[in-house]
Design a protein around this motif. Structure first.
Motif, PDB file in Angstrom:
ATOM      1  N   ASP A  16     -14.736  -3.697 -37.672  1.00  0.00           N
ATOM      2  CA  ASP A  16     -13.685  -2.848 -37.399  1.00  0.00           C
ATOM      3  C   ASP A  16     -13.806  -2.129 -38.914  1.00  0.00           C
ATOM      4  O   ASP A  16     -14.564  -2.263 -39.633  1.00  0.00           O
ATOM      5  CB  ASP A  16     -12.529  -3.583 -37.165  1.00  0.00           C
ATOM      6  CG  ASP A  16     -11.768  -4.520 -38.193  1.00  0.00           C
ATOM      7  OD1 ASP A  16     -12.312  -4.595 -39.428  1.00  0.00           O
ATOM      8  OD2 ASP A  16     -10.799  -5.334 -37.958  1.00  0.00           O
ATOM      9  N   HIS A  17     -12.391  -1.289 -39.177  1.00  0.00           N
ATOM     10  CA  HIS A  17     -12.590  -0.592 -40.368  1.00  0.00           C
ATOM     11  C   HIS A  17     -11.948  -1.339 -41.577  1.00  0.00           C
ATOM     12  O   HIS A  17     -12.293  -0.857 -42.698  1.00  0.00           O
ATOM     13  CB  HIS A  17     -11.451   0.748 -40.298  1.00  0.00           C
ATOM     14  CG  HIS A  17     -11.979   1.828 -39.500  1.00  0.00           C
ATOM     15  ND1 HIS A  17     -11.268   1.975 -38.145  1.00  0.00           N
ATOM     16  CD2 HIS A  17     -13.239   2.587 -39.636  1.00  0.00           C
ATOM     17  CE1 HIS A  17     -12.150   2.875 -37.523  1.00  0.00           C
ATOM     18  NE2 HIS A  17     -12.997   3.403 -38.262  1.00  0.00           N
ATOM     19  N   SER A  42      -6.211   0.586 -44.821  1.00  0.00           N
ATOM     20  CA  SER A  42      -5.497   1.497 -43.992  1.00  0.00           C
ATOM     21  C   SER A  42      -4.201   1.900 -44.123  1.00  0.00           C
ATOM     22  O   SER A  42      -3.648   2.924 -44.121  1.00  0.00           O
ATOM     23  CB  SER A  42      -5.451   0.760 -42.493  1.00  0.00           C
ATOM     24  OG  SER A  42      -4.905  -0.525 -42.467  1.00  0.00           O
ATOM     25  N   PRO A 100     -13.590  -4.173 -32.005  1.00  0.00           N
ATOM     26  CA  PRO A 100     -12.497  -3.403 -31.261  1.00  0.00           C
ATOM     27  C   PRO A 100     -12.511  -2.360 -32.042  1.00  0.00           C
ATOM     28  O   PRO A 100     -13.155  -2.008 -33.097  1.00  0.00           O
ATOM     29  CB  PRO A 100     -11.098  -4.409 -31.814  1.00  0.00           C
ATOM     30  CG  PRO A 100     -11.518  -4.894 -33.104  1.00  0.00           C
ATOM     31  CD  PRO A 100     -13.013  -5.258 -32.960  1.00  0.00           C
ATOM     32  N   GLY A 101     -11.726  -1.274 -31.284  1.00  0.00           N
ATOM     33  CA  GLY A 101     -11.577   0.062 -31.945  1.00  0.00           C
ATOM     34  C   GLY A 101     -12.815   0.865 -31.944  1.00  0.00           C
ATOM     35  O   GLY A 101     -13.852   0.791 -31.356  1.00  0.00           O
ATOM     36  N   THR A 102     -12.776   1.643 -33.101  1.00  0.00           N
ATOM     37  CA  THR A 102     -13.870   3.019 -32.838  1.00  0.00           C
ATOM     38  C   THR A 102     -14.864   2.792 -33.845  1.00  0.00           C
ATOM     39  O   THR A 102     -15.974   3.567 -33.989  1.00  0.00           O
ATOM     40  CB  THR A 102     -13.468   4.118 -33.088  1.00  0.00           C
ATOM     41  OG1 THR A 102     -12.462   4.456 -34.482  1.00  0.00           O
ATOM     42  CG2 THR A 102     -12.254   4.715 -32.004  1.00  0.00           C
ATOM     43  N   ASN A 126     -17.908  -3.564 -26.584  1.00  0.00           N
ATOM     44  CA  ASN A 126     -16.292  -4.043 -26.827  1.00  0.00           C
ATOM     45  C   ASN A 126     -16.137  -5.278 -27.139  1.00  0.00           C
ATOM     46  O   ASN A 126     -16.699  -6.153 -26.452  1.00  0.00           O
ATOM     47  CB  ASN A 126     -15.650  -3.268 -26.011  1.00  0.00           C
ATOM     48  CG  ASN A 126     -15.534  -1.853 -26.166  1.00  0.00           C
ATOM     49  OD1 ASN A 126     -15.385  -1.350 -27.186  1.00  0.00           O
ATOM     50  ND2 ASN A 126     -15.568  -0.994 -25.029  1.00  0.00           N
TER      51      ASN A 126
END
Length: 148
Positions: A16-17, A42, A100-102, A126
């Motif tokens: 994830d980020h 974040s 998850p997420g982008t 995903n």
């Protein structure tokens, strides 16, 4: 790059980020290689800084002038994170990006634009947050099912 990771040709990367887990796959076994923390945070707040939005104004879209600066910092941190990931991915032939997420799609798009990755095989899936055991099982089951 650890000595441990060089024996793997297949890797699953949950990301994830905030961080990425590298799970190597060989001979039907999945092994957690490393966890990489992202330089991206974040929820960043500069000491002494007030709230970014003005709640009690007639214009709800009003935001502070910090927003543009923060966006640039965030973009640079994500670029740095993806650059670190790119460097680590180069030694693998088959790569599963999941999470998850982008973040996984952003990284895949970046790798697509890099000629150094043309001969590598990529999959993007995903996935929710997983425990260490679930991570290992996910990567093992994926590569068992997709024997290349």
């Amino acid at each position: 790059m650890t000595m441990e990771s060089t024996k793997f040709k297949k890797v699953g990367i949950w990301l994830d980020h905030s961080f990425a887990y590298f799970v190597g796959y060989a001979d039907g076994k999945a092994t957690l290689i490393e966890k990489l923390d992202s330089p991206h945070e974040s929820m960043k707040r500069v000491e002494g800084e007030g709230n970014d939005t003005t709640w009690y104004t007639p214009n709800p879209e009003h935001a502070s002038n910090n927003e543009h600066k923060k966006h640039n910092i965030t973009q640079n941190e994500l670029k740095e994170y993806f650059k670190i990931l790119e460097g680590k991915i180069q030694s693998y032939e088959d790569v599963l990006l999941f999470g998850p997420g982008t973040a996984k799609e952003q990284l895949r798009n970046r790798l697509k634009d890099n000629k150094a990755f043309d001969k590598k095989w990529f999959a993007v899936e995903n996935s929710d947050k997983l425990t260490d055991n679930q991570l290992l099982a996910y990567v093992r089951e994926f590569f068992d099912k997709h024997s290349i």
